[in-house]
Design a protein around this motif. Structure first.
Motif, PDB file in Angstrom:
ATOM      1  N   GLN A 146      -3.800 -10.166   7.735  1.00 58.73           N
ATOM      2  CA  GLN A 146      -3.592  -9.397   6.511  1.00 58.73           C
ATOM      3  C   GLN A 146      -2.725  -8.183   6.816  1.00 58.73           C
ATOM      4  OE1 GLN A 146      -6.898  -8.683   3.953  1.00 58.73           O
ATOM      5  NE2 GLN A 146      -8.052 -10.460   4.665  1.00 58.73           N
ATOM      6  N   MET A 147      -1.795  -7.889   5.886  1.00 57.61           N
ATOM      7  CA  MET A 147      -0.832  -6.803   6.091  1.00 57.61           C
ATOM      8  C   MET A 147      -0.698  -6.003   4.804  1.00 57.61           C
ATOM      9  SD  MET A 147       3.126  -7.171   7.323  1.00 57.61           S
ATOM     10  CE  MET A 147       3.983  -5.822   8.112  1.00 57.61           C
ATOM     11  N   ASP A 148      -0.788  -4.689   4.916  1.00 55.13           N
ATOM     12  CA  ASP A 148      -0.696  -3.846   3.722  1.00 55.13           C
ATOM     13  C   ASP A 148      -0.371  -2.423   4.144  1.00 55.13           C
ATOM     14  OD1 ASP A 148      -0.762  -3.289   1.021  1.00 55.13           O
ATOM     15  OD2 ASP A 148      -2.888  -2.791   1.002  1.00 55.13           O
ATOM     16  N   GLY A 149       0.220  -1.668   3.221  1.00 52.88           N
ATOM     17  CA  GLY A 149       0.532  -0.263   3.460  1.00 52.88           C
ATOM     18  C   GLY A 149      -0.454   0.640   2.732  1.00 52.88           C
ATOM     19  N   SER A 150      -0.865   1.703   3.383  1.00 55.63           N
ATOM     20  CA  SER A 150      -1.818   2.654   2.806  1.00 55.63           C
ATOM     21  C   SER A 150      -1.170   4.033   2.760  1.00 55.63           C
ATOM     22  CB  SER A 150      -3.103   2.692   3.638  1.00 55.63           C
ATOM     23  OG  SER A 150      -3.974   3.699   3.176  1.00 55.63           O
ATOM     24  N   PHE A 151      -0.873   4.521   1.542  1.00 58.19           N
ATOM     25  CA  PHE A 151      -0.311   5.862   1.368  1.00 58.19           C
ATOM     26  C   PHE A 151      -1.447   6.875   1.326  1.00 58.19           C
ATOM     27  CE2 PHE A 151       3.154   3.222  -0.096  1.00 58.19           C
ATOM     28  CZ  PHE A 151       4.279   3.902   0.361  1.00 58.19           C
ATOM     29  N   HIS A 152      -1.322   7.905   2.135  1.00 53.53           N
ATOM     30  CA  HIS A 152      -2.396   8.889   2.234  1.00 53.53           C
ATOM     31  C   HIS A 152      -1.847  10.152   2.894  1.00 53.53           C
ATOM     32  CE1 HIS A 152      -6.614  10.028   2.125  1.00 53.53           C
ATOM     33  NE2 HIS A 152      -6.567  10.402   3.379  1.00 53.53           N
ATOM     34  N   ALA A 153      -2.554  11.256   2.721  1.00 51.12           N
ATOM     35  CA  ALA A 153      -2.186  12.508   3.407  1.00 51.12           C
ATOM     36  C   ALA A 153      -2.768  12.453   4.815  1.00 51.12           C
ATOM     37  CB  ALA A 153      -2.708  13.716   2.632  1.00 51.12           C
ATOM     38  N   TRP A 154      -2.162  11.616   5.660  1.00 49.96           N
ATOM     39  CA  TRP A 154      -2.709  11.391   6.996  1.00 49.96           C
ATOM     40  C   TRP A 154      -2.694  12.660   7.843  1.00 49.96           C
ATOM     41  CZ3 TRP A 154      -5.218   7.023   7.396  1.00 49.96           C
ATOM     42  CH2 TRP A 154      -4.856   5.938   6.602  1.00 49.96           C
ATOM     43  N   LEU A 155      -1.667  13.477   7.679  1.00 55.08           N
ATOM     44  CA  LEU A 155      -1.562  14.705   8.461  1.00 55.08           C
ATOM     45  C   LEU A 155      -2.082  15.914   7.702  1.00 55.08           C
ATOM     46  CD1 LEU A 155       2.010  14.142   9.957  1.00 55.08           C
ATOM     47  CD2 LEU A 155      -0.203  13.505  10.937  1.00 55.08           C
ATOM     48  N   GLU A 156      -2.669  15.671   6.516  1.00 55.75           N
ATOM     49  CA  GLU A 156      -3.184  16.739   5.652  1.00 55.75           C
ATOM     50  C   GLU A 156      -2.084  17.772   5.401  1.00 55.75           C
ATOM     51  OE1 GLU A 156      -7.884  16.692   6.558  1.00 55.75           O
ATOM     52  OE2 GLU A 156      -6.644  17.353   8.219  1.00 55.75           O
ATOM     53  N   GLU A 157      -2.398  19.067   5.525  1.00 49.93           N
ATOM     54  CA  GLU A 157      -1.390  20.086   5.232  1.00 49.93           C
ATOM     55  C   GLU A 157      -0.445  20.335   6.405  1.00 49.93           C
ATOM     56  OE1 GLU A 157      -4.632  21.958   7.442  1.00 49.93           O
ATOM     57  OE2 GLU A 157      -4.559  20.632   5.686  1.00 49.93           O
ATOM     58  N   ARG A 158      -0.670  19.657   7.540  1.00 46.98           N
ATOM     59  CA  ARG A 158       0.152  19.892   8.727  1.00 46.98           C
ATOM     60  C   ARG A 158       1.483  19.155   8.670  1.00 46.98           C
ATOM     61  NH1 ARG A 158      -4.642  18.214  10.248  1.00 46.98           N
ATOM     62  NH2 ARG A 158      -3.794  16.260  11.094  1.00 46.98           N
ATOM     63  N   GLY A 159       1.638  18.203   7.783  1.00 43.93           N
ATOM     64  CA  GLY A 159       2.866  17.423   7.708  1.00 43.93           C
ATOM     65  C   GLY A 159       2.966  16.701   6.382  1.00 43.93           C
ATOM     66  N   PRO A 160       4.055  15.980   6.156  1.00 43.45           N
ATOM     67  CA  PRO A 160       4.242  15.287   4.874  1.00 43.45           C
ATOM     68  C   PRO A 160       3.312  14.090   4.746  1.00 43.45           C
ATOM     69  CG  PRO A 160       5.982  14.698   6.407  1.00 43.45           C
ATOM     70  CD  PRO A 160       5.172  15.759   7.088  1.00 43.45           C
ATOM     71  N   GLY A 161       3.081  13.684   3.491  1.00 43.61           N
ATOM     72  CA  GLY A 161       2.327  12.468   3.257  1.00 43.61           C
ATOM     73  C   GLY A 161       3.084  11.270   3.778  1.00 43.61           C
ATOM     74  N   GLY A 162       2.375  10.206   4.083  1.00 46.46           N
ATOM     75  CA  GLY A 162       3.038   9.050   4.675  1.00 46.46           C
ATOM     76  C   GLY A 162       2.297   7.767   4.389  1.00 46.46           C
ATOM     77  N   CYS A 163       2.741   6.710   5.065  1.00 41.54           N
ATOM     78  CA  CYS A 163       2.206   5.371   4.840  1.00 41.54           C
ATOM     79  C   CYS A 163       1.821   4.765   6.191  1.00 41.54           C
ATOM     80  CB  CYS A 163       3.232   4.496   4.131  1.00 41.54           C
ATOM     81  SG  CYS A 163       2.657   2.808   3.811  1.00 41.54           S
ATOM     82  N   LEU A 164       0.624   4.218   6.247  1.00 43.47           N
ATOM     83  CA  LEU A 164       0.150   3.500   7.424  1.00 43.47           C
ATOM     84  C   LEU A 164       0.301   2.010   7.155  1.00 43.47           C
ATOM     85  CD1 LEU A 164      -1.424   3.785  10.208  1.00 43.47           C
ATOM     86  CD2 LEU A 164      -3.451   3.207   8.877  1.00 43.47           C
ATOM     87  N   ILE A 165       1.195   1.351   7.882  1.00 44.11           N
ATOM     88  CA  ILE A 165       1.331  -0.101   7.786  1.00 44.11           C
ATOM     89  C   ILE A 165       0.242  -0.704   8.666  1.00 44.11           C
ATOM     90  CG2 ILE A 165       2.869  -2.068   8.015  1.00 44.11           C
ATOM     91  CD1 ILE A 165       3.808   0.001   6.008  1.00 44.11           C
ATOM     92  N   ASP A 166      -0.728  -1.323   8.024  1.00 47.55           N
ATOM     93  CA  ASP A 166      -1.924  -1.799   8.703  1.00 47.55           C
ATOM     94  C   ASP A 166      -1.922  -3.319   8.747  1.00 47.55           C
ATOM     95  OD1 ASP A 166      -4.278  -1.637  10.021  1.00 47.55           O
ATOM     96  OD2 ASP A 166      -5.503  -1.068   8.303  1.00 47.55           O
ATOM     97  N   MET A 167      -2.254  -3.883   9.899  1.00 46.11           N
ATOM     98  CA  MET A 167      -2.360  -5.330  10.078  1.00 46.11           C
ATOM     99  C   MET A 167      -3.715  -5.623  10.704  1.00 46.11           C
ATOM    100  SD  MET A 167       1.464  -6.299  11.446  1.00 46.11           S
ATOM    101  CE  MET A 167       1.180  -8.054  11.200  1.00 46.11           C
ATOM    102  N   ALA A 168      -4.428  -6.604  10.131  1.00 48.45           N
ATOM    103  CA  ALA A 168      -5.766  -6.950  10.621  1.00 48.45           C
ATOM    104  C   ALA A 168      -5.929  -8.461  10.624  1.00 48.45           C
ATOM    105  CB  ALA A 168      -6.848  -6.290   9.761  1.00 48.45           C
TER     106      ALA A 168
END
Length: 450
Positions: free
Chosen positions: A149-171
């Protein structure tokens, strides 16, 4: 502390022995109803006669367990949880994650369930379960590499320390084995890099389970429906060359396993990145691959139902470079120029078969932006040229057209021209409602007025 109230079993014993006291039952009957031996029933009856219902309570009720953690140890753990792993909802660590970090960072080992009870009692943890409509869960695949399974997860991964981004996750569907890559966007290069990372680690999977997104798989347009063609995306073309079947999920619930994996990462990974004060995605990916994912897979991966591995051999590096590139069809112009992405490429003569005007060529763009042009499987030589200058409207006119335009331009009279004065006079007559034969009153007009 131990419990002080009576258990259901103890209350049932009180009820049965009360019937023995009222002569409704004998002790031998009580032993059968309570499921104990006759000797044990006699001991219980004696305790009931001497102490009443309280005599049947367990002798250890209300006492501290001999295996309980020391009071100072418990207070130290709760202080660390409050100072290091606490915070508002969404930021604080859960009991399981907090127990892991207490063991790895503070060298304090406490069971996660015990820590959960302590945190609930101190108000450091509360979580309401969101109940949704029940759906039947799809059975897992039986082999490792049979479906990923493959999908992208948009989230504030770095919180206020950096820009929001996307984690391309494969399971992996059979084993929960996970591989991931972080970036700022979910682009064709981001997902292709993630797939290449998985392949480098495990091999080429048999199938990918993805979203109905134009990035992965799209609906056919009107022209494709008329021609009976199957729509294909750039990523779909890459997967086809690798022999990977691309399966699109019909709903978010259909790929619930990868969605639940997103929730796990959004809880655990965000907090771990915060602990490391990581503020860039480059550093985050290094931490992700060297520490987080190995630890995550040790904890959450499971063995497949069958031991056969369905991953296949990874192609050679040169072949991979030919697979992971964008492909577009273009038409050769009359001057043997190919236009691609607002860039112009002049095809040069070749000893082999040249691409004639109005023929179709394939333009390939690599990961680093390199351009390759092929005609019938053969690479063409080219040189990039500047975009042609756009002709202006004046440059496209002939000599007689320019003279005609110049003659048609109206000349605007000066402010003191008699034509302008006559127009002012007519406007003044109209405003004063005077007949056209009557001259207007003198308002500083020139004496030449009639």
């Amino acid at each position: 502390m131990g419990r002080t109230e009576m258990s259901q079993e103890e209350l049932r014993r009180v009820e049965v022995l009360a019937r023995v006291r009222s002569k409704q039952l004998q002790v031998v009957d009580a032993s059968r109803l309570l499921g104990v031996s006759y000797r044990q029933a006699k001991r219980l009856w004696k305790r009931y006669r001497e102490g009443g219902p309280a005599g049947l309570k367990h002798r250890s009720a209300g006492r501290e367990s001999h295996h309980a953690y020391a009071w100072k140890f418990r207070q130290r753990v709760l202080r660390l949880v409050r100072e290091k792993y606490g915070g508002p909802v969404g930021e604080r660590f859960g009991p399981t994650l907090a127990a892991e970090h207490l063991a790895s960072e503070d060298h304090l080992r406490v069971d996660a369930e015990t820590l959960r009870r302590w945190m609930l009692r101190e108000g450091l943890w509360s979580r309401e379960r969101k109940r949704s409509k029940h759906r039947q869960r799809r059975e897992r695949k039986e082999h490792f590499g049979e479906l990923v399974q493959m999908d992208g997860s948009f989230h504030a991964w770095l919180e206020e320390r950096g820009p929001g981004g996307c984690l391309i996750d494969m399971a992996d569907d059979a084993t929960n084995t996970t591989w991931a890559q972080m970036g700022e966007q979910e682009t064709i290069w981001a997902v292709s890099d993630a797939l290449r990372g998985w392949m480098a680690q495990y091999g080429v999977p048999l199938a990918l389970y993805v979203d109905w997104k134009n990035l992965y798989k799209r609906q056919a347009n009107a022209g494709e429906r008329l021609r009976g063609e199957e729509p294909i995306t750039q990523f779909g073309r890459m997967c086809r060359k690798l022999g990977i079947e691309l399966i699109a999920a019909s709903s978010p619930q259909a790929k619930g396993r990868i969605e639940r994996m997103h929730g796990t990462h959004q809880d655990r990974l965000v907090k771990k990145l915060r602990r490391r004060a990581i503020s860039t995605y480059g550093v985050a990916n290094i931490y992700l691959h060297q520490e987080y994912l190995p630890e995550h897979n040790r904890r959450f991966a499971r063995p497949a139902a069958k031991r056969e591995n369905y991953h296949r051999r990874v192609p050679r590096a040169q072949e991979l470079e030919r697979i992971f590139r964008l492909e577009s069809e273009r038409t050769v112009a009359e001057d043997r120029v190919v236009r691609y992405d607002n860039r112009y490429f002049q095809l040069e003569p070749s000893r082999r078969q040249d691409a004639p005007a109005r023929s179709k060529v394939l333009v390939y763009e690599g990961r680093q932006g390199g351009i390759t042009i092929e005609y019938r499987g053969r690479e063409m030589r080219y040189r990039e040229i500047a975009a042609p200058a756009r002709p202006t409207a004046e440059a496209g006119r002939s000599e007689w057209q320019r003279k005609a335009v110049a003659a048609s331009v109206r000349h605007k009279p000066a402010a003191n021209h008699p034509w302008q004065q006559a127009a002012r006079q007519a406007a003044l007559r109209k405003s004063l409602r005077l007949p056209s034969s009557t001259p207007p009153p003198s308002l500083g007009w020139p004496s030449a007025l009639p």
